[in-house]
Design a protein around this motif. Structure first.
Motif, PDB file in Angstrom:
ATOM      1  N   ILE A 289       0.844  -1.202   0.000  1.00 34.77           N
ATOM      2  CA  ILE A 289       0.000   0.000   0.000  1.00 34.77           C
ATOM      3  C   ILE A 289       0.874   1.244   0.000  1.00 34.77           C
ATOM      4  O   ILE A 289       0.676   2.180  -0.777  1.00 34.77           O
ATOM      5  N   CYS A 290       1.889   1.242   0.866  1.00 36.22           N
ATOM      6  CA  CYS A 290       2.727   2.433   1.027  1.00 36.22           C
ATOM      7  C   CYS A 290       3.479   2.758  -0.266  1.00 36.22           C
ATOM      8  O   CYS A 290       3.509   3.920  -0.690  1.00 36.22           O
ATOM      9  N   GLU A 291       4.031   1.731  -0.904  1.00 31.08           N
ATOM     10  CA  GLU A 291       4.749   1.979  -2.168  1.00 31.08           C
ATOM     11  C   GLU A 291       3.780   2.462  -3.249  1.00 31.08           C
ATOM     12  O   GLU A 291       4.097   3.378  -4.009  1.00 31.08           O
ATOM     13  N   GLN A 292       2.581   1.896  -3.280  1.00 30.22           N
ATOM     14  CA  GLN A 292       1.584   2.316  -4.266  1.00 30.22           C
ATOM     15  C   GLN A 292       1.169   3.773  -4.038  1.00 30.22           C
ATOM     16  O   GLN A 292       0.743   4.455  -4.955  1.00 30.22           O
ATOM     17  N   ALA A 293       1.315   4.242  -2.786  1.00 31.53           N
ATOM     18  CA  ALA A 293       0.948   5.631  -2.457  1.00 31.53           C
ATOM     19  C   ALA A 293       2.147   6.575  -2.540  1.00 31.53           C
ATOM     20  O   ALA A 293       2.047   7.744  -2.150  1.00 31.53           O
ATOM     21  N   GLY A 294       3.291   6.038  -3.017  1.00 33.43           N
ATOM     22  CA  GLY A 294       4.469   6.900  -3.215  1.00 33.43           C
ATOM     23  C   GLY A 294       5.455   6.864  -2.065  1.00 33.43           C
ATOM     24  O   GLY A 294       6.428   7.637  -2.038  1.00 33.43           O
ATOM     25  N   GLY A 295       5.216   5.970  -1.103  1.00 31.29           N
ATOM     26  CA  GLY A 295       6.127   5.862   0.042  1.00 31.29           C
ATOM     27  C   GLY A 295       7.090   4.706  -0.123  1.00 31.29           C
ATOM     28  O   GLY A 295       7.294   4.219  -1.254  1.00 31.29           O
ATOM     29  N   ALA A 296       7.655   4.232   0.981  1.00 29.09           N
ATOM     30  CA  ALA A 296       8.643   3.152   0.922  1.00 29.09           C
ATOM     31  C   ALA A 296       8.585   2.328   2.199  1.00 29.09           C
ATOM     32  O   ALA A 296       7.996   2.766   3.208  1.00 29.09           O
ATOM     33  N   ALA A 297       9.198   1.118   2.157  1.00 31.88           N
ATOM     34  CA  ALA A 297       9.224   0.238   3.332  1.00 31.88           C
ATOM     35  C   ALA A 297      10.462  -0.643   3.265  1.00 31.88           C
ATOM     36  O   ALA A 297      10.715  -1.257   2.219  1.00 31.88           O
TER      37      ALA A 297
END
Ligand code: FBP
Length: 336
Positions: A289-297
């Motif tokens: 979800i986070c990567e799809q929203a432009g974030g990272a993990a």
């Protein structure tokens, strides 16, 4: 693709159908799984809302009539999800935080080509104090031959997910999911029992405001992790201090940071050398979800979604959120 305005009343069912129409090869099986998860989460939301009344309602005849009410809510949530999804003919196996082993599809039901991994009620220790809790889910496609899903099918790296999401049982109940084409949020209108599109195309701010970490473990952290947390707090003078917010309920902390920008961290520590959170049904779906929203993990040294799982319930150190803040963690933990 149908255009919606901010005031369009769009149910999750209709949104899923519209998304599916973009892929002529789609069979509708994945859409079916998302419907069934939405239904299951409405039933769980109802139980969570009643949680505070168990003692009052359950006092008399606790054992037989409300026996179910006395059961741990995460066991109830687990059963609701299994019963909502095991007979649809779309899954070939499931896995849950509540079950040690893979959950097979009963022989009497048709198998499908997908697998569902889930944490039925994350943060459940917070229920008694009325703090938001959540359900987290991850969907994979079967890779082995044969009808039944196997452990090998479940132990796929996170970038193989075809869908992931969570439900937050907070002030309102929200379902947020992605099928790899952006992140979309729906709010449950309890009066009509419908999830309505309230947060289309969610994006996490590049730079975060909030730091979510349980620093009661500071003495058990490695020195690089301590230095990193000092950085986020602006204590080494290298950046503005982030505002600390920690609910102790992963979905609630993640959701706040997704909307407002921030970083959630559950580092490894001397007591939990692999951290606490589970890779397959806590870390991977929220990382997707986070990567799809432009974030990272990351784990600290590796992209979470690239980690090759070896066990169903394996744990992983976890740093997830705004890209710029995760990059600081990657730089400062690189060789540790
Ligand atoms: P459960 O899945 O067992 O509820 O544990 C997960 C969790 O409660 C997360 O929601 C939360 O982020 C974390 O554990 C809190 O852990 P701690 O109390 O060690 O800070």
């Amino acid at each position: 693709m149908v255009k919606h305005t901010d005031t369009s009343v769009v149910t999750i069912d209709r949104y899923i159908i519209e998304q599916e129409r973009r892929f002529p090869e789609a069979t509708g099986e994945l859409s079916g799984i998302l419907y069934d998860l939405a239904l299951a989460s409405k039933m769980i939301a109802n139980k969570v809302r009643l949680a505070g009344l168990v003692d009052i309602l359950g006092a008399e005849g606790t054992e037989n009539v409300q026996g179910e009410m006395q059961q741990k809510l995460d066991v109830i949530a687990n059963d609701i999800i299994i019963k909502a999804l095991d007979h649809g003919g779309r899954l070939c196996a499931m896995a849950s935080e509540e079950r040690e082993e893979l959950i097979p599809i009963p022989d009497k039901f048709r198998r499908g080509k997908y697998l569902l991994l889930f944490d039925p009620l994350d943060g459940s220790s917070n229920i008694d104090v009325n703090v938001p809790v959540g359900t987290i889910f991850s969907v994979l496609r079967k890779v082995t031959t044969g009808e039944d899903g196997t452990l090998e099918d479940l132990l796929q790296p996170g970038y193989k997910q075809v869908a992931a999401g969570y439900v937050l049982y907070g002030a309102s109940t929200m379902l947020v999911y992605s099928t790899g084409h952006g992140v979309h949020g729906f709010t449950l209108d309890p009066a009509i029992g419908e999830y309505l599109l309230s947060h289309p195309d969610m994006r996490i701010p590049e730079h975060g405001r909030y730091l979510s970490v349980n620093d009661a473990y500071e003495q058990n952290w490695t020195e690089p992790v301590r230095a990193l947390m000092r950085r986020y707090r602006g204590l080494d003078g290298k950046r503005e201090a982030m505002n600390v917010r920690y609910v102790g309920s992963l979905v609630a902390d993640f959701h706040r940071n997704l909307l407002g920008g921030g970083l959630f961290a559950y580092p490894a520590n001397t007591k939990s050398p692999n951290g606490k959170l589970r890779l397959l049904y806590e870390c991977n779906p929220l990382a997707f979800i986070c990567e799809q929203a432009g974030g990272a993990a990351i784990t600290g040294t590796k992209r979470i979604l690239d980690v090759l799982p070896t066990e169903l319930h394996q744990r992983s150190p976890y740093f997830v959120g705004s890209k710029a803040d995760v990059e600081i963690a990657a730089q400062m933990l690189a060789n540790h």
